[in-house]
Design a protein around this motif. Sequence first.
Motif, PDB file in Angstrom:
ATOM      1  N   THR A  40       0.846  -1.205   0.000  1.00 56.90           N
ATOM      2  CA  THR A  40       0.000   0.000   0.000  1.00 56.90           C
ATOM      3  C   THR A  40       0.873   1.244   0.000  1.00 56.90           C
ATOM      4  O   THR A  40       2.079   1.176   0.267  1.00 56.90           O
ATOM      5  CB  THR A  40      -0.931   0.022   1.224  1.00 56.90           C
ATOM      6  N   LYS A  50       0.138   3.831  -2.635  1.00 51.19           N
ATOM      7  CA  LYS A  50       0.085   4.304  -4.024  1.00 51.19           C
ATOM      8  C   LYS A  50       1.442   4.113  -4.710  1.00 51.19           C
ATOM      9  O   LYS A  50       2.097   5.049  -5.166  1.00 51.19           O
ATOM     10  CB  LYS A  50      -0.334   5.775  -4.099  1.00 51.19           C
ATOM     11  N   HIS A 100       2.587  -7.019   5.339  1.00 47.12           N
ATOM     12  CA  HIS A 100       2.053  -5.740   4.819  1.00 47.12           C
ATOM     13  C   HIS A 100       3.210  -4.742   4.709  1.00 47.12           C
ATOM     14  O   HIS A 100       3.846  -4.403   5.704  1.00 47.12           O
ATOM     15  CB  HIS A 100       0.989  -5.211   5.782  1.00 47.12           C
ATOM     16  N   HIS A 145       4.099  -0.944   3.667  1.00 49.70           N
ATOM     17  CA  HIS A 145       3.401   0.338   3.475  1.00 49.70           C
ATOM     18  C   HIS A 145       4.412   1.483   3.393  1.00 49.70           C
ATOM     19  O   HIS A 145       5.401   1.509   4.127  1.00 49.70           O
ATOM     20  CB  HIS A 145       2.445   0.579   4.644  1.00 49.70           C
ATOM     21  N   GLY A 176       0.053   8.125   1.496  1.00 48.12           N
ATOM     22  CA  GLY A 176      -0.556   7.278   0.469  1.00 48.12           C
ATOM     23  C   GLY A 176      -1.093   8.015  -0.732  1.00 48.12           C
ATOM     24  O   GLY A 176      -1.262   7.430  -1.807  1.00 48.12           O
TER      25      GLY A 176
END
Length: 775
Positions: free
Chosen positions: A625, A627, A663, A665, A669
């Motif tokens: 995550t 973008k 995950h 990240h 974002g």
Amino acid sequence: MDNQEEYIVPLLPLRGLLVYPTMVLHLDVGRDKSVQALEKAMVDDHLIFLTTQKDLSIDEPVEDDLYRMGTLTKVKQMLKLPNGTIRVLIEGLVRAEISEFTEYPDYYSVQLKTHKDRTDRDTEDQALMRTMLEYFEQYIKISKKISAETYATVSDIEEPGRLADIISSHLPLKLNEKQEILELIDVKDRMNRVIEIIHNEKEVLNLEKKIGQRVKKSMERTQKEYYLREQMKAIQKELGDKEGKTGEIAELTEKIENAGMPEHVMLTALKELERYEKVPSSSAESAVIRNYIDWLIALPWSKATKDDIDIAKAEKILNKDHYGLEKVKERVLEYLAVQKLTNSLKGPILCLAGPPGVGKTSLARSVATSLNRNFVRVSLGGVRDESEIRGHRRTYVGAMPGRIIQGMKKAGTINPVFLLDEIDKMSNDFRGDPSSAMLEVLDPEQNHNFSDHYIEETYDLSKVMFIATANDLASIPGPLRDRMEIISIAGYTELEKIHIAIDHLLPKQLKEHGLSKTQLQVRDEAIKKIVRYYTREAGVRSLERQLASICRKTAKIIVSGEKKRVVLSEKNVEEFLGKTIFHYGQAEAEDQVGVATGLAYTTVGGDTLQIEVSLAPGKGKLVLTGKLGDVMKESAQAAFSYVRSKTLELGIDPEFHEKYDIHIHVPEGAVPKDGPSAGITIATALVSALTGNPVRKEVGMTGEITLRGRVLPIGGLKEKSLGAHRAGITKIICPKDNEKDLDDIPESVRGELEFVLVSHVDEVLEHAIRSEGQE
């Protein structure tokens, strides 16, 4: 349909000249009332009424001195000449008759009643048109003063009334005869009168021919020339050209001979001058030929400035005007050095590519100053017509040369520095592709024979130093990009922006706002804060706007009497500019597990990027995550695969991918993130999360990873290092292949950073992850 309409328009009296409907020609206007009438017309709807004076000697005619029938015309162009007169391009619209005459102090005004020609044709009209064209063709063959092209143009006209008008404009008639034709509203009467006039002119020409043949044998050459000149003067006098073209022709001949043209161009110019001498002044073709001759004379064919080749002086000028941009300066100095040795080098074609506001355009101006050359700039933004580059053919009304030839005329020499601004903003449509037309301009092997549609003769551009500017190289077609030497300007570093603000922008803004150095003092730390927290750009335009804002507020404080001087420090910047607009990544306050600091390169400089990894019970699902772009996603997958293949060596549970969901990240974002330099950062964060060992807070890293753990080189190390230094990072891990880029980093920054050059991920983990028991 009613053929009559009422108009109230300004009046322009003509001396020795008459304009028919549909005619397009240039007029020179000098009388005060006429000038005022023109300006009134330009303010309103560009309509003006033209009628002829009965007596040419009257300077201020009244109603009785003018013919009542004239032509309602539209002003197409208006140009003020250096001698005070105004040259206008007008187009005749329709016959009109004065109903009422009004004299104002500044100009004359008239109420008009128009007379439109009927558009229908019967068999009698067709018969009269054929007869008129046949007579006109015979007249041209006998006269030889009107070109065959004129007949071809005239024969295409289908309206009877317009055909009679156009043929009349080409005949050498007295003014009262032309006025008589203008006053014939009935089209049949007009055609009959024109046929009668052409018939009479044919008879006169045949008689002249017989007389000339009789006298020819006994006439000596000098007598013949004298006779022809006197005859020409007499004809010109009858046509209303009192002075004749004799003096003008002599003056133009001298200018052509002194213009330094190549021989083939001079022959063309003299040939056109000969045509100009024969064409009546009242003819539209006369203005076209004269304009073409003026362009040939005005162009620089051999005049050149002498290059002032002093390398030290040139370097001093470039350094004074621009801080940084070392590659461009070095390229210009190399060109100067070779020019000094050979004295015959063709002009280089450079393309300065980079984001807005980095000084591309002003740098080209500085290059011209350092070379002691004339400077000319042409903006190509929005150009979508090929004729803008190559010019229009002279057959079109209002034809002009293209922007390249116009620029050369403006430069005045054959070796200027020619700036092609925004070359990437050209586009193409049904009017052609201007970028294709630029191929010949920017090809050193072809541009010595550049061909413009208007000039027609070849023009030498090989001595010109072309400098193009572009924001986006991708939008420039490949063949055009191939012809230029691309010099990329990535943008200014924070240190460079601070120098530019102190040395250039602040003094400029102080001067523009009427402030002295004592009235506004800006501390260096204040400028540093403005650069960091109020601007985020590659160039310095936004920085200049912020400084201008400070100057405006300072001016208000001083004028209102609040203070006599203002000192701007880091503490009171927010009083002037408000709360900070941007923020930058900061180093972590303490070592974190599963969080690694990466270094990112953006169009506005370097920054830090936190990459977070968290584990949750699951079945090995990898979630990305923040973008992320495709390249960055692939880097994450490669890092994940590498860690799986090295579980034993790294002390990680071999079954972790079956026990945990992972995950990854990247915060912020909403901001798109992509690029091949996050591989080792993601791998480090993964290993930290899986082993439970923290990542050192003072370490930043950049580099791409392969499945075998090799570390691949990246770009933008200079900008990334400056971003890391600003964030408080002291150790940077970067690929070994980037060792060559360390020299680009400013000495002041390089001395405060420790660079670790690595070629494998094992080395990265050794320096980045704090093992148990390590300090």
